[in-house]
Design a protein around this motif. Structure first.
Motif, PDB file in Angstrom:
ATOM      1  N   VAL A  23       0.871  -1.180   0.000  1.00  0.00           N
ATOM      2  CA  VAL A  23       0.000   0.000   0.000  1.00  0.00           C
ATOM      3  C   VAL A  23       0.905   1.225   0.000  1.00  0.00           C
ATOM      4  O   VAL A  23       1.763   1.369   0.870  1.00  0.00           O
ATOM      5  N   CYS A  56      -1.601  -1.237  -4.070  1.00  0.00           N
ATOM      6  CA  CYS A  56      -2.767  -0.371  -3.931  1.00  0.00           C
ATOM      7  C   CYS A  56      -2.308   1.034  -3.543  1.00  0.00           C
ATOM      8  O   CYS A  56      -1.369   1.187  -2.763  1.00  0.00           O
ATOM      9  N   THR A  77      -6.330  -2.495  -9.176  1.00  0.00           N
ATOM     10  CA  THR A  77      -6.509  -2.824  -7.765  1.00  0.00           C
ATOM     11  C   THR A  77      -7.384  -1.761  -7.100  1.00  0.00           C
ATOM     12  O   THR A  77      -7.532  -0.654  -7.613  1.00  0.00           O
ATOM     13  N   TYR A  79      -8.358   1.212  -4.356  1.00  0.00           N
ATOM     14  CA  TYR A  79      -7.542   2.345  -3.918  1.00  0.00           C
ATOM     15  C   TYR A  79      -8.336   3.217  -2.958  1.00  0.00           C
ATOM     16  O   TYR A  79      -9.573   3.160  -2.908  1.00  0.00           O
ATOM     17  N   PRO A  90     -11.762  -1.986  -7.817  1.00  0.00           N
ATOM     18  CA  PRO A  90     -10.947  -1.914  -9.032  1.00  0.00           C
ATOM     19  C   PRO A  90     -11.686  -1.337 -10.241  1.00  0.00           C
ATOM     20  O   PRO A  90     -11.062  -0.739 -11.125  1.00  0.00           O
ATOM     21  N   LEU A 215      -8.189  -2.406   2.586  1.00  0.00           N
ATOM     22  CA  LEU A 215      -7.559  -3.010   1.420  1.00  0.00           C
ATOM     23  C   LEU A 215      -7.047  -4.413   1.729  1.00  0.00           C
ATOM     24  O   LEU A 215      -7.153  -5.326   0.890  1.00  0.00           O
TER      25      LEU A 215
END
Length: 287
Positions: A23, A56, A77, A79, A90, A215
């Motif tokens: 991340v 992400c 991905t 976010y 996504p 996430l």
């Protein structure tokens, strides 16, 4: 070695031995000071993808300011925008969203106005300002490829606010307001600098640590299996949540002290070097 271990006076656990998700912050971290992505960074993302480790993005930017990079980065991905207060799937559909209570919006705007500091409101995909002459409006508009909605007053704009951003060329004033407004809104909102010239006020749980948990849950993994990279105070909540925290070389000492490792600056390929030297050796194939 490119990276340095943390100073040692932090009581953090040792960094995770296995990483399944990365991340990353954007400005000051993944991006160069010119808001560009280098080929070294693209190669590092490709290497992570081959290792089964998704990347992400979590940023103080609104969604549009993140989405403009997804194709170039070849990321499909989820976010987090607005410091993690808005999480997107996504396919760019909204997954979850947190907003500030209207009384906190009013209070924060009053405090900023009292110090003659410009304030911006972010509501969903909308960016609202009252002062088009603010020195940071034009560069921000270029950076996120979005035109603000200019209104004479915020009076009818108080509901649905995901983030208030204070902007000023007086860096000391921004730092001072981080302390003062942070104390006044403690327990009711998150207050943290996202740049030397920006102060973000977001809902209490709308921070990058919250986003990291969201996430990680999307991928069905534990937060301690996540590596994160950042450079500013608003990255500290995800540093605390992650199994591995990496600070950029130009980060403040406060941020560096909370990291497991310190990489090179974003002017010297710090992101790709961190991936190559510390994340990829710990990459575990995702199930």
């Amino acid at each position: 070695m490119t990276l340095q271990t943390r100073p040692g006076h932090s009581n953090r656990p040792d960094p995770a031995a296995h990483i399944k998700l990365v991340v990353s912050d954007m400005d000051g971290t993944l991006l160069t000071p010119q808001k560009q992505v280098t080929h070294h960074t693209l190669n590092a993302i490709t290497a992570l993808r081959h290792a089964g480790v998704p990347v992400c993005l979590v940023s103080s930017r609104p969604a549009s300011g993140i989405e403009m990079y997804l194709e170039a980065l070849k990321l499909d991905t989820p976010y987090g925008a607005l410091n993690g207060g808005s999480i997107f799937n996504p396919d760019r559909s909204l997954r979850s969203q947190l907003t500030l209570p209207t009384d906190i919006v009013q209070e924060a705007l009053g405090l900023l106005q009292g110090h003659n500091i410009d304030a911006w409101l972010f509501r969903g995909h909308e960016w609202v300002i009252t002062n088009a002459a603010s020195p940071y409006v034009e560069p921000e508009s270029r950076a996120i490829k979005q035109t603000p909605n200019i209104v004479p007053s915020f009076k009818t704009m108080l509901a649905g606010v995901g983030k208030i951003t204070a902007s000023s060329s007086n860096y000391d004033a921004i730092t001072q307001q981080e302390a003062e407004i942070g104390a006044l809104l403690k327990g009711r909102a998150c207050v943290a600098q996202s740049a030397p010239f920006y102060l973000d006020i977001t809902p209490l749980n709308a921070n990058k640590g919250y986003a990291l948990h969201q996430l990680a849950d999307f991928y069905g993994i534990a937060p301690h299996e996540v590596a994160c990279l950042g450079d500013m105070n608003n990255d500290l909540p995800m540093f605390k949540a992650a199994g591995m925290a990496i600070a950029m070389g130009q980060a403040t000492q406060t941020v560096k002290d909370q990291a497991h490792f310190v990489t090179a600056a974003n002017t010297a390929e710090g992101w790709s070097k961190a991936v190559t030297e510390y994340i990829l050796p710990r990459a575990a194939k995702a199930d």
